[in-house]
Design a protein around this motif. Structure first.
Motif, PDB file in Angstrom:
ATOM      1  N   PRO A  66      -2.849  -4.130  31.374  1.00 39.09           N
ATOM      2  CA  PRO A  66      -2.400  -2.783  31.729  1.00 39.09           C
ATOM      3  C   PRO A  66      -1.023  -2.431  31.180  1.00 39.09           C
ATOM      4  CG  PRO A  66      -3.311  -3.907  33.648  1.00 39.09           C
ATOM      5  CD  PRO A  66      -3.190  -4.926  32.565  1.00 39.09           C
ATOM      6  N   TRP A  67      -0.132  -3.412  31.031  1.00 40.45           N
ATOM      7  CA  TRP A  67       1.217  -3.117  30.558  1.00 40.45           C
ATOM      8  C   TRP A  67       1.195  -2.714  29.073  1.00 40.45           C
ATOM      9  CZ3 TRP A  67      -0.176  -6.915  33.895  1.00 40.45           C
ATOM     10  CH2 TRP A  67       0.417  -6.874  35.179  1.00 40.45           C
ATOM     11  N   THR A  68       0.385  -3.406  28.287  1.00 40.89           N
ATOM     12  CA  THR A  68       0.278  -3.051  26.874  1.00 40.89           C
ATOM     13  C   THR A  68      -0.423  -1.710  26.709  1.00 40.89           C
ATOM     14  OG1 THR A  68       0.222  -5.398  26.284  1.00 40.89           O
ATOM     15  CG2 THR A  68      -0.504  -3.838  24.611  1.00 40.89           C
ATOM     16  N   GLU A  69      -1.393  -1.443  27.570  1.00 42.11           N
ATOM     17  CA  GLU A  69      -2.049  -0.135  27.551  1.00 42.11           C
ATOM     18  C   GLU A  69      -1.056   0.970  27.906  1.00 42.11           C
ATOM     19  OE1 GLU A  69      -5.835   2.206  29.669  1.00 42.11           O
ATOM     20  OE2 GLU A  69      -5.421   0.104  30.135  1.00 42.11           O
ATOM     21  N   ARG A  70      -0.222   0.718  28.893  1.00 42.00           N
ATOM     22  CA  ARG A  70       0.792   1.699  29.279  1.00 42.00           C
ATOM     23  C   ARG A  70       1.810   1.902  28.154  1.00 42.00           C
ATOM     24  NH1 ARG A  70       2.360   6.337  30.711  1.00 42.00           N
ATOM     25  NH2 ARG A  70       4.440   6.453  31.623  1.00 42.00           N
ATOM     26  N   LEU A  71       2.134   0.832  27.454  1.00 43.86           N
ATOM     27  CA  LEU A  71       3.080   0.949  26.338  1.00 43.86           C
ATOM     28  C   LEU A  71       2.576   1.929  25.297  1.00 43.86           C
ATOM     29  CD1 LEU A  71       5.626   0.042  24.822  1.00 43.86           C
ATOM     30  CD2 LEU A  71       4.270  -1.853  23.875  1.00 43.86           C
ATOM     31  N   GLN A  72       1.282   1.958  25.039  1.00 43.33           N
ATOM     32  CA  GLN A  72       0.741   2.905  24.062  1.00 43.33           C
ATOM     33  C   GLN A  72       1.029   4.348  24.502  1.00 43.33           C
ATOM     34  OE1 GLN A  72      -0.193   1.545  21.280  1.00 43.33           O
ATOM     35  NE2 GLN A  72      -0.111  -0.489  22.223  1.00 43.33           N
ATOM     36  N   GLU A  73       0.871   4.623  25.777  1.00 43.63           N
ATOM     37  CA  GLU A  73       1.145   5.962  26.295  1.00 43.63           C
ATOM     38  C   GLU A  73       2.625   6.313  26.158  1.00 43.63           C
ATOM     39  OE1 GLU A  73      -0.151   5.725  30.319  1.00 43.63           O
ATOM     40  OE2 GLU A  73      -2.297   5.595  29.816  1.00 43.63           O
ATOM     41  N   VAL A  74       3.483   5.342  26.458  1.00 44.66           N
ATOM     42  CA  VAL A  74       4.931   5.567  26.366  1.00 44.66           C
ATOM     43  C   VAL A  74       5.340   5.849  24.919  1.00 44.66           C
ATOM     44  CG1 VAL A  74       7.184   4.442  26.605  1.00 44.66           C
ATOM     45  CG2 VAL A  74       5.471   4.225  28.427  1.00 44.66           C
ATOM     46  N   VAL A  75       4.807   5.052  23.989  1.00 46.07           N
ATOM     47  CA  VAL A  75       5.151   5.222  22.582  1.00 46.07           C
ATOM     48  C   VAL A  75       4.648   6.568  22.057  1.00 46.07           C
ATOM     49  CG1 VAL A  75       4.592   4.361  20.278  1.00 46.07           C
ATOM     50  CG2 VAL A  75       5.417   2.786  22.029  1.00 46.07           C
ATOM     51  N   ARG A  76       3.451   6.952  22.456  1.00 44.49           N
ATOM     52  CA  ARG A  76       2.934   8.248  22.011  1.00 44.49           C
ATOM     53  C   ARG A  76       3.784   9.401  22.546  1.00 44.49           C
ATOM     54  NH1 ARG A  76      -2.194   5.714  22.864  1.00 44.49           N
ATOM     55  NH2 ARG A  76      -2.388   6.661  24.932  1.00 44.49           N
ATOM     56  N   ALA A  77       4.283   9.263  23.764  1.00 40.61           N
ATOM     57  CA  ALA A  77       5.131  10.305  24.332  1.00 40.61           C
ATOM     58  C   ALA A  77       6.417  10.478  23.517  1.00 40.61           C
ATOM     59  CB  ALA A  77       5.468   9.976  25.787  1.00 40.61           C
ATOM     60  N   HIS A  78       6.924   9.382  22.991  1.00 40.04           N
ATOM     61  CA  HIS A  78       8.153   9.436  22.192  1.00 40.04           C
ATOM     62  C   HIS A  78       7.899   9.836  20.742  1.00 40.04           C
ATOM     63  CE1 HIS A  78      11.405   8.011  24.758  1.00 40.04           C
ATOM     64  NE2 HIS A  78      10.629   7.040  25.222  1.00 40.04           N
ATOM     65  N   LEU A  79       6.806   9.346  20.168  1.00 39.75           N
ATOM     66  CA  LEU A  79       6.658   9.373  18.714  1.00 39.75           C
ATOM     67  C   LEU A  79       5.424  10.109  18.204  1.00 39.75           C
ATOM     68  CD1 LEU A  79       7.748   5.675  18.144  1.00 39.75           C
ATOM     69  CD2 LEU A  79       9.104   7.718  17.673  1.00 39.75           C
ATOM     70  N   GLY A  80       4.636  10.694  19.096  1.00 39.73           N
ATOM     71  CA  GLY A  80       3.508  11.492  18.653  1.00 39.73           C
ATOM     72  C   GLY A  80       2.175  10.845  18.954  1.00 39.73           C
ATOM     73  N   ASP A  81       1.143  11.660  18.954  1.00 39.23           N
ATOM     74  CA  ASP A  81      -0.180  11.226  19.388  1.00 39.23           C
ATOM     75  C   ASP A  81      -0.809  10.171  18.481  1.00 39.23           C
ATOM     76  OD1 ASP A  81       0.006  12.929  21.519  1.00 39.23           O
ATOM     77  OD2 ASP A  81      -1.166  14.548  20.588  1.00 39.23           O
TER      78      ASP A  81
END
Length: 375
Positions: A66-81
């Motif tokens: 779940p933490w790595t999955e959440r990281l994808q969401e965090v990165v997309r919020a910063h850097l684009g979809d």
């Protein structure tokens, strides 16, 4: 004790090293903040708490958590979809995996002579990655289109490694920062030549804090293809991430990460740290603190009449010190000799550097200068 030596400016015979530490008998003095590197700092308490919170029960390994999955969401919020993050263990690993994935076996990387990939990774891009680095000298660590053009040639010539990537260090090893316009200009040039752009962002948080801009304004919005997203220099225990901004810019990054020994089995503990850093504003707060302490230090050095050799834009200050003064400071603090030939040292601030730390160093400097000329 042995000193850590490494080449700084090719052809000038200068050496970058910690140097004689004099009276620093205890390398781990809890009450002392050294100024050698932001890597000397400990782990931010919020990051440690995140590791502890992730340390519960069993969860799938190798990133299926779940933490790595959440990281994808965090990165997309910063850097684009389109952004996809691949957590790795350290900055060298991030850079090598990223550059390998961006280039064919015959490819080459254009970078500054002072770029971290060239000066601080013991040839890993070449030894491990099998890549050629094509370097150019820069006055302040920053590439320009004219400088890139010195190496971006010979396309189709079988006798020459083929330039395929321009790699920028943000902030640079000389403490300077690329503006969005400068990054965009380099991306436009590279893409017009059929090349890609990689950003070594080990200190990208410090660059963003200096400019007062979001991370995507220095990367995605400028046309950057792949980012090595920093963490360790900004409060993590370990861990960085290869962030692919353009999926068409890489090939096989997931396989190269494993082949390059950068796939953490217990990845949740790397991802949890990166989430703690980037989910909220911890990355920015920490970088702002480090930058502010460098600015405070710069102002104090200016007041002492010392020669500052480079702009202070991130969290490092480069200043010429008379040798007796540097030796006196080393009775308490560690810092790098940056250019032994002219007495330039680097003083680096971290997320946990305090105003008192800076003021203590300045007070000791003033005392050591005493009857010593500042130039």
């Amino acid at each position: 004790m042995p000193v850590r030596g490494r080449s700084c400016t090719p052809g000038r015979g200068t050496v970058r090293r910690v140097g004689d530490t004099g009276g620093v008998n205890d390398p781990h003095a809890p009450g002392t903040r050294h100024f050698a590197s932001d890597n000397y700092a400990g782990v931010h308490p919020e990051v440690l708490a995140a590791v502890a919170a992730a340390n519960v029960g069993h969860t799938p390994a190798y990133g299926d958590d779940p933490w790595t999955e959440r990281l994808q969401e965090v990165v997309r919020a910063h850097l684009g979809d389109a952004a996809v993050a691949y957590p790795v263990l350290n900055g060298t690993g991030a850079n090598v995996v990223a550059l390998q994935a961006m280039l064919p076996r015959w490819g080459a990387v254009v970078c500054a002579e002072t770029a971290h990939v060239n000066t601080d990774e013991n040839g890993a891009p070449e030894r491990v990655g099998g890549l050629k680095l094509l370097t150019v000298p820069t006055p302040d660590g920053r590439l320009t289109p004219d400088l890139v053009a010195r190496q971006a040639w010979g396309f189709g010539d079988v006798h020459r490694a083929q330039p395929g990537v321009v790699s920028l260090t943000q902030a640079t090893e000389l403490g300077t920062v690329y503006t969005p316009d400068a990054v965009r200009e380099l991306c436009d040039q590279a893409h017009a030549l059929g090349m890609r752009v990689h950003v070594d962002g080990s200190r990208i948080a410090n660059a963003a804090a200096h400019l007062g801009l979001p991370l995507r304004a220095l990367t995605t919005d400028c046309g950057v293809d792949v980012l090595s997203l920093g963490g360790t220099k900004n409060g993590l225990l370990l861990g960085e991430a290869v962030v692919v901004l353009d999926p068409g810019a890489v090939d096989g990054v997931e396989y190269l990460r494993k082949a390059g020994m950068q796939l953490a089995s217990k990845m949740r503990f790397v991802s949890a740290q990166l989430v703690a850093l980037y989910e909220g504003d911890l990355w920015l707060r920490s970088a702002q603190r480090a930058n502010a302490m460098a600015a405070r230090l710069r102002a104090g050095l200016d007041a002492l009449g010392l020669d500052i050799t480079l702009p202070t834009e991130a969290n490092g200050v480069f200043v010429r010190l008379p040798r007796p003064v540097a030796a006196a400071l080393r009775r308490t603090w560690r810092f790098y000799d940056w250019d032994v030939a002219d007495g330039t040292v680097r003083l680096m601030c971290a997320f946990d550097t305090t105003e008192q730390d800076v003021d203590d160093l300045l007070a000791a400097l003033g005392e050591a200068l005493g009857g010593t000329a500042a130039s």
